[in-house]
Motif scaffolding. Structure first.
Motif, PDB file in Angstrom:
ATOM      1  N   PRO A 171      -5.088   5.423 127.325  1.00  0.00           N
ATOM      2  CA  PRO A 171      -5.079   4.503 126.184  1.00  0.00           C
ATOM      3  C   PRO A 171      -4.369   3.206 126.542  1.00  0.00           C
ATOM      4  O   PRO A 171      -3.334   3.207 127.214  1.00  0.00           O
ATOM      5  CB  PRO A 171      -4.325   5.300 125.103  1.00  0.00           C
ATOM      6  CG  PRO A 171      -3.490   6.271 125.852  1.00  0.00           C
ATOM      7  CD  PRO A 171      -4.248   6.613 127.105  1.00  0.00           C
ATOM      8  N   ILE A 172      -4.931   2.092 126.108  1.00  0.00           N
ATOM      9  CA  ILE A 172      -4.379   0.770 126.413  1.00  0.00           C
ATOM     10  C   ILE A 172      -3.780   0.119 125.185  1.00  0.00           C
ATOM     11  O   ILE A 172      -2.632  -0.305 125.192  1.00  0.00           O
ATOM     12  CB  ILE A 172      -5.466  -0.148 127.018  1.00  0.00           C
ATOM     13  CG1 ILE A 172      -5.982   0.457 128.332  1.00  0.00           C
ATOM     14  CG2 ILE A 172      -4.917  -1.543 127.260  1.00  0.00           C
ATOM     15  CD1 ILE A 172      -4.916   0.637 129.390  1.00  0.00           C
ATOM     16  N   LEU A 173      -4.552   0.039 124.127  1.00  0.00           N
ATOM     17  CA  LEU A 173      -4.055  -0.620 122.925  1.00  0.00           C
ATOM     18  C   LEU A 173      -3.182   0.323 122.132  1.00  0.00           C
ATOM     19  O   LEU A 173      -3.195   1.532 122.307  1.00  0.00           O
ATOM     20  CB  LEU A 173      -5.226  -1.121 122.069  1.00  0.00           C
ATOM     21  CG  LEU A 173      -6.082  -2.223 122.716  1.00  0.00           C
ATOM     22  CD1 LEU A 173      -7.165  -2.666 121.756  1.00  0.00           C
ATOM     23  CD2 LEU A 173      -5.216  -3.412 123.114  1.00  0.00           C
ATOM     24  N   GLN A 174      -2.406  -0.239 121.227  1.00  0.00           N
ATOM     25  CA  GLN A 174      -1.443   0.533 120.455  1.00  0.00           C
ATOM     26  C   GLN A 174      -2.153   1.475 119.506  1.00  0.00           C
ATOM     27  O   GLN A 174      -3.333   1.366 119.217  1.00  0.00           O
ATOM     28  CB  GLN A 174      -0.534  -0.413 119.666  1.00  0.00           C
ATOM     29  CG  GLN A 174      -1.309  -1.332 118.718  1.00  0.00           C
ATOM     30  CD  GLN A 174      -0.403  -2.296 118.001  1.00  0.00           C
ATOM     31  OE1 GLN A 174       0.794  -2.137 118.031  1.00  0.00           O
ATOM     32  NE2 GLN A 174      -0.974  -3.289 117.348  1.00  0.00           N
ATOM     33  N   ALA A 175      -1.381   2.443 119.002  1.00  0.00           N
ATOM     34  CA  ALA A 175      -1.952   3.510 118.181  1.00  0.00           C
ATOM     35  C   ALA A 175      -2.531   3.005 116.876  1.00  0.00           C
ATOM     36  O   ALA A 175      -3.305   3.686 116.223  1.00  0.00           O
ATOM     37  CB  ALA A 175      -0.886   4.564 117.884  1.00  0.00           C
ATOM     38  N   SER A 176      -2.143   1.785 116.445  1.00  0.00           N
ATOM     39  CA  SER A 176      -2.635   1.292 115.169  1.00  0.00           C
ATOM     40  C   SER A 176      -4.071   0.820 115.238  1.00  0.00           C
ATOM     41  O   SER A 176      -4.672   0.513 114.223  1.00  0.00           O
ATOM     42  CB  SER A 176      -1.750   0.125 114.690  1.00  0.00           C
ATOM     43  OG  SER A 176      -1.768  -0.926 115.632  1.00  0.00           O
ATOM     44  N   LEU A 177      -4.663   0.733 116.443  1.00  0.00           N
ATOM     45  CA  LEU A 177      -6.047   0.305 116.558  1.00  0.00           C
ATOM     46  C   LEU A 177      -6.952   1.518 116.514  1.00  0.00           C
ATOM     47  O   LEU A 177      -6.876   2.393 117.352  1.00  0.00           O
ATOM     48  CB  LEU A 177      -6.252  -0.463 117.856  1.00  0.00           C
ATOM     49  CG  LEU A 177      -5.483  -1.797 117.934  1.00  0.00           C
ATOM     50  CD1 LEU A 177      -5.733  -2.453 119.261  1.00  0.00           C
ATOM     51  CD2 LEU A 177      -5.862  -2.703 116.798  1.00  0.00           C
ATOM     52  N   SER A 178      -7.783   1.564 115.521  1.00  0.00           N
ATOM     53  CA  SER A 178      -8.631   2.738 115.305  1.00  0.00           C
ATOM     54  C   SER A 178      -9.628   2.897 116.428  1.00  0.00           C
ATOM     55  O   SER A 178     -10.232   1.954 116.905  1.00  0.00           O
ATOM     56  CB  SER A 178      -9.380   2.596 113.979  1.00  0.00           C
ATOM     57  OG  SER A 178     -10.292   3.645 113.807  1.00  0.00           O
ATOM     58  N   GLY A 179      -9.814   4.155 116.872  1.00  0.00           N
ATOM     59  CA  GLY A 179     -10.820   4.483 117.850  1.00  0.00           C
ATOM     60  C   GLY A 179     -10.406   4.276 119.284  1.00  0.00           C
ATOM     61  O   GLY A 179     -11.182   4.497 120.190  1.00  0.00           O
ATOM     62  N   THR A 180      -9.151   3.826 119.550  1.00  0.00           N
ATOM     63  CA  THR A 180      -8.751   3.559 120.918  1.00  0.00           C
ATOM     64  C   THR A 180      -8.037   4.737 121.544  1.00  0.00           C
ATOM     65  O   THR A 180      -7.914   4.792 122.755  1.00  0.00           O
ATOM     66  CB  THR A 180      -7.833   2.327 120.972  1.00  0.00           C
ATOM     67  OG1 THR A 180      -6.643   2.620 120.213  1.00  0.00           O
ATOM     68  CG2 THR A 180      -8.521   1.124 120.381  1.00  0.00           C
ATOM     69  N   ILE A 181      -7.501   5.657 120.780  1.00  0.00           N
ATOM     70  CA  ILE A 181      -6.797   6.794 121.338  1.00  0.00           C
ATOM     71  C   ILE A 181      -7.261   8.047 120.628  1.00  0.00           C
ATOM     72  O   ILE A 181      -8.063   8.005 119.701  1.00  0.00           O
ATOM     73  CB  ILE A 181      -5.275   6.625 121.198  1.00  0.00           C
ATOM     74  CG1 ILE A 181      -4.889   6.559 119.707  1.00  0.00           C
ATOM     75  CG2 ILE A 181      -4.780   5.398 121.917  1.00  0.00           C
ATOM     76  CD1 ILE A 181      -3.405   6.563 119.476  1.00  0.00           C
ATOM     77  N   LYS A 182      -6.707   9.162 121.050  1.00  0.00           N
ATOM     78  CA  LYS A 182      -7.086  10.425 120.470  1.00  0.00           C
ATOM     79  C   LYS A 182      -6.652  10.509 119.016  1.00  0.00           C
ATOM     80  O   LYS A 182      -5.595  10.019 118.643  1.00  0.00           O
ATOM     81  CB  LYS A 182      -6.468  11.572 121.260  1.00  0.00           C
ATOM     82  CG  LYS A 182      -6.993  11.691 122.682  1.00  0.00           C
ATOM     83  CD  LYS A 182      -6.360  12.867 123.390  1.00  0.00           C
ATOM     84  CE  LYS A 182      -6.919  13.003 124.800  1.00  0.00           C
ATOM     85  NZ  LYS A 182      -6.311  14.151 125.516  1.00  0.00           N
ATOM     86  N   LYS A 183      -7.482  11.164 118.210  1.00  0.00           N
ATOM     87  CA  LYS A 183      -7.158  11.365 116.819  1.00  0.00           C
ATOM     88  C   LYS A 183      -6.172  12.528 116.686  1.00  0.00           C
ATOM     89  O   LYS A 183      -6.122  13.418 117.532  1.00  0.00           O
ATOM     90  CB  LYS A 183      -8.430  11.663 116.020  1.00  0.00           C
ATOM     91  CG  LYS A 183      -9.416  10.503 115.971  1.00  0.00           C
ATOM     92  CD  LYS A 183      -8.860   9.332 115.186  1.00  0.00           C
ATOM     93  CE  LYS A 183      -9.899   8.216 115.073  1.00  0.00           C
ATOM     94  NZ  LYS A 183      -9.377   7.056 114.321  1.00  0.00           N
ATOM     95  N   PRO A 184      -5.371  12.546 115.631  1.00  0.00           N
ATOM     96  CA  PRO A 184      -4.454  13.673 115.419  1.00  0.00           C
ATOM     97  C   PRO A 184      -5.210  14.985 115.286  1.00  0.00           C
ATOM     98  O   PRO A 184      -6.283  15.053 114.683  1.00  0.00           O
ATOM     99  CB  PRO A 184      -3.740  13.292 114.109  1.00  0.00           C
ATOM    100  CG  PRO A 184      -3.837  11.809 114.032  1.00  0.00           C
ATOM    101  CD  PRO A 184      -5.168  11.462 114.653  1.00  0.00           C
ATOM    102  N   VAL A 185      -4.647  16.019 115.874  1.00  0.00           N
ATOM    103  CA  VAL A 185      -5.255  17.355 115.832  1.00  0.00           C
ATOM    104  C   VAL A 185      -4.382  18.365 115.107  1.00  0.00           C
ATOM    105  O   VAL A 185      -4.780  19.522 114.949  1.00  0.00           O
ATOM    106  CB  VAL A 185      -5.556  17.864 117.257  1.00  0.00           C
ATOM    107  CG1 VAL A 185      -6.581  16.981 117.941  1.00  0.00           C
ATOM    108  CG2 VAL A 185      -4.280  17.943 118.091  1.00  0.00           C
ATOM    109  N   GLY A 186      -3.209  17.958 114.679  1.00  0.00           N
ATOM    110  CA  GLY A 186      -2.332  18.885 113.966  1.00  0.00           C
ATOM    111  C   GLY A 186      -1.044  18.214 113.547  1.00  0.00           C
ATOM    112  O   GLY A 186      -0.808  17.034 113.828  1.00  0.00           O
TER     113      GLY A 186
END
Length: 575
Positions: free
Chosen positions: A255-270
């Motif tokens: 992941p490159i962009l920060q977590a606030s950018l939708s679709g750039t990192i993994k979604k929460p799983v729990g």
């Protein structure tokens, strides 16, 4: 008796292994025939026969053999100039990644066989040398997807200085890696492409072919790669291991962009439920012989602000019994980190101790209690870690999201919970629902829901300000008394945020709503005494709509705005 047997077996190994290694080395050296080394014959390519050309074919740069590969000498020059800085950055990543793994293996060995003070693993030296990798050619693939695909042909013949020290039963084993050669052609995919610098949110790396890996390995001062058959075995084993991890279709996601950018990192799983119970025998940090401790809790790979307990004044054995909730994205690789800190009224707060715990050691849907020995840092060779810093007692419960229930609370509802629901199809924009959906939600309006609400604020259009010519818009999201705020976009009628926010819901009635308030802030010195903030419009989305449908996205007409529209997406998951 089990520990005694292990000590006898390990002592025999320590005596037998160096003797066998030494004998095998001398047998290999003296049994080999001595051949005089001749100077190589140098010929032009036109004078070589077909067999010689075939042998040299692998050494020819790919931009010569394949017309779609391009030569990029300028990039190699830039890489050479940047290598001293890239070396330090890469080594920092290697150290931060490897040290928790070393700590995990050391903990397993200590808990099963050896006392704590008799075993550890760590880096003695770590740098990649002065020779950077060389890119012999690169090609770019054009696809119809929202991505950029490049394939560089990389070769690295480096002279790194990587030394790992393994200490077992007060015996130090020094393992040195040297003369590394790596030839590989990875496929690098930059996606998704977004209008936020650096314009891509994630790097995906995969290997099309098995890489060539060659290196030397010294143990106790001797090159163990000189042992007959061992060199070929290790080389093939590493190639197979790397291929099993990253050979297509396996990938490495960065992941490159920060977590606030939708679709750039993994979604929460729990959701990880953390309860800080108490601490024992903490260090005395104050002059009067006490401390004012509190605990900072954070997950690795998470950019959200860390959680903090309350401060217990003048207490070396504090009890908190405080609960926190953290969202988990990758339980196989994430660690939870606890930092015990001494609060000071003036200046910086002093660290008292820390400890990490891998999430993969947790059993899902099971509450587990841990007593953690506090250390200064994760480096086992820091002498400060031998100092007793007390213990921290915590309770952890990992609850993964239920796949079958991610669509809402009504399994028999008219919509499939795994499909994406458009707000227009639901009639939310016109504030009308179908009769069947309205009856289902009205019947469940008194129910309570618990889980994770993901809210993505994508953008807005046709925003107008009554005070200024161009607004500086941002969005304030309010739900259950909690607030989330996007960044401010300067002088824009069509702002684009694409920011994601999380609301961990312990218990909420379905009557509640999520408010999106679009505001403008005038950043001017003389605007402070006047109306520097302006409401450009707002919408309210029923929480029950999100729970019932699982996911909703669409555009909404802003209330108190003539033409303003906001684009949002909401996703509901339950544990």
């Amino acid at each position: 008796m089990r520990h005694l047997y292990f000590i006898f077996e390990f002592t025999g190994f320590l005596i037998g292994f160096p003797i066998g290694l030494l004998l095998g080395f001398f047998i290999f050296i003296f049994s080999s025939k001595h051949v005089d080394v001749k100077d190589p014959d140098i010929k032009s390519l036109s004078q070589c026969d077909s067999n010689s050309l075939v042998d040299l074919f692998s050494e020819i740069p790919p931009w010569v053999k394949h017309p779609d590969f391009e030569r990029i000498d300028w990039l190699n020059k830039a890489l050479h100039d940047m290598w001293p800085y890239l070396d330090k950055a890469i080594c920092k990543i290697i150290r931060s990644t490897a040290e928790p793994i070393f700590a995990e293996y050391t903990g397993c060995l200590q808990s099963q066989y050896l006392p704590t003070e008799f075993s550890n693993i760590g880096f003695q030296s770590l740098n990649l040398g002065t020779l950077p990798p060389t890119i012999y050619g690169i090609r770019v693939h054009e696809t119809n997807e929202n991505e950029l695909v490049i394939e560089p042909a990389i070769r690295w013949a480096g002279i790194p200085h990587i030394t790992v020290v393994v200490k077992i039963l007060s015996v130090r084993f020094i393992v040195q890696l040297m003369d590394v050669q790596v030839f590989a052609t990875p496929r690098i995919i930059l996606r998704p492409l977004v209008p936020t610098f650096p314009c891509f949110g994630n790097i995906t790396v995969t290997l099309i072919d098995k890489p060539y890996v060659d290196f030397g390995l010294r143990l106790l001062g001797g090159d163990i790669m000189a042992i007959p058959g061992f060199y070929q075995f290790v080389q093939e084993y590493i190639r197979n291991q790397v291929a099993s991890l990253y050979l297509w279709p396996q990938t490495l996601n960065i992941p490159i962009l920060q977590a606030s950018l939708s679709g750039t990192i993994k979604k929460p799983v729990g959701i990880l439920h953390v309860k800080i119970l108490k601490a024992k025998k903490l260090l005395k940090m104050d002059i009067i012989g006490t401390s004012d401790p509190y605990v900072i809790i954070q997950l690795t790979g998470e950019s959200l602000p860390p959680k903090k307990t309350s401060i217990k004044m003048r207490n070396l054995n504090p009890e908190w019994n405080e609960d926190f909730n953290l969202t988990v994205k990758d339980p196989e690789s994430q660690f939870i980190q606890f930092n015990v800190v001494d609060w000071d009224q003036f200046g910086t707060h002093d660290p008292m101790g820390m400890q990490i715990l891998p999430l993969k050691s947790l059993t899902p849907d099971n509450t587990q209690e841990f007593t953690l020995d506090l250390v200064k840092n994760t480096n086992p060779y820091d002498p400060q870690n031998k100092k007793k810093r007390g213990q921290l007692v915590v309770q952890l419960t990992y609850n993964p999201f239920k796949e079958e229930s991610s669509g809402g609370i009504h399994d028999s509802g008219p919509l499939d919970g795994h499909q994406l629901i458009d707000a227009k199809k639901l009639g939310i924009k016109s504030r009308n629902r179908s009769r069947r959906q309205s009856m289902s939600i009205d019947m469940s309006s008194q129910l309570h829901a618990a889980g994770l609400l993901l809210v993505t604020v994508q953008g807005a259009e046709e925003l107008e300000s009554k005070l200024y010519e161009s607004p500086n818009p941002y969005v304030l999201v309010l739900f259950k008394g909690e607030k989330r705020k996007t960044k401010m976009i300067k002088r824009s009628h069509r702002p684009y945020w694409n920011e994601e926010f999380q609301f961990v819901v312990e218990e909420a009635t379905l009557k509640e709503s999520i408010r999106f308030a679009v505001k403008s802030k005038k950043r001017h010195l003389f605007a402070y005494r006047f109306r520097k903030k302006e409401l450009l419009g707002y919408i309210d989305i029923n929480f029950s709509d999100v729970v019932y449908n699982g996911r909703i996205r669409g555009e909404y007409n802003l209330i108190n705005s003539r033409n303003g529209v906001i684009h949002v997406e909401l996703h509901w998951s339950t544990t």
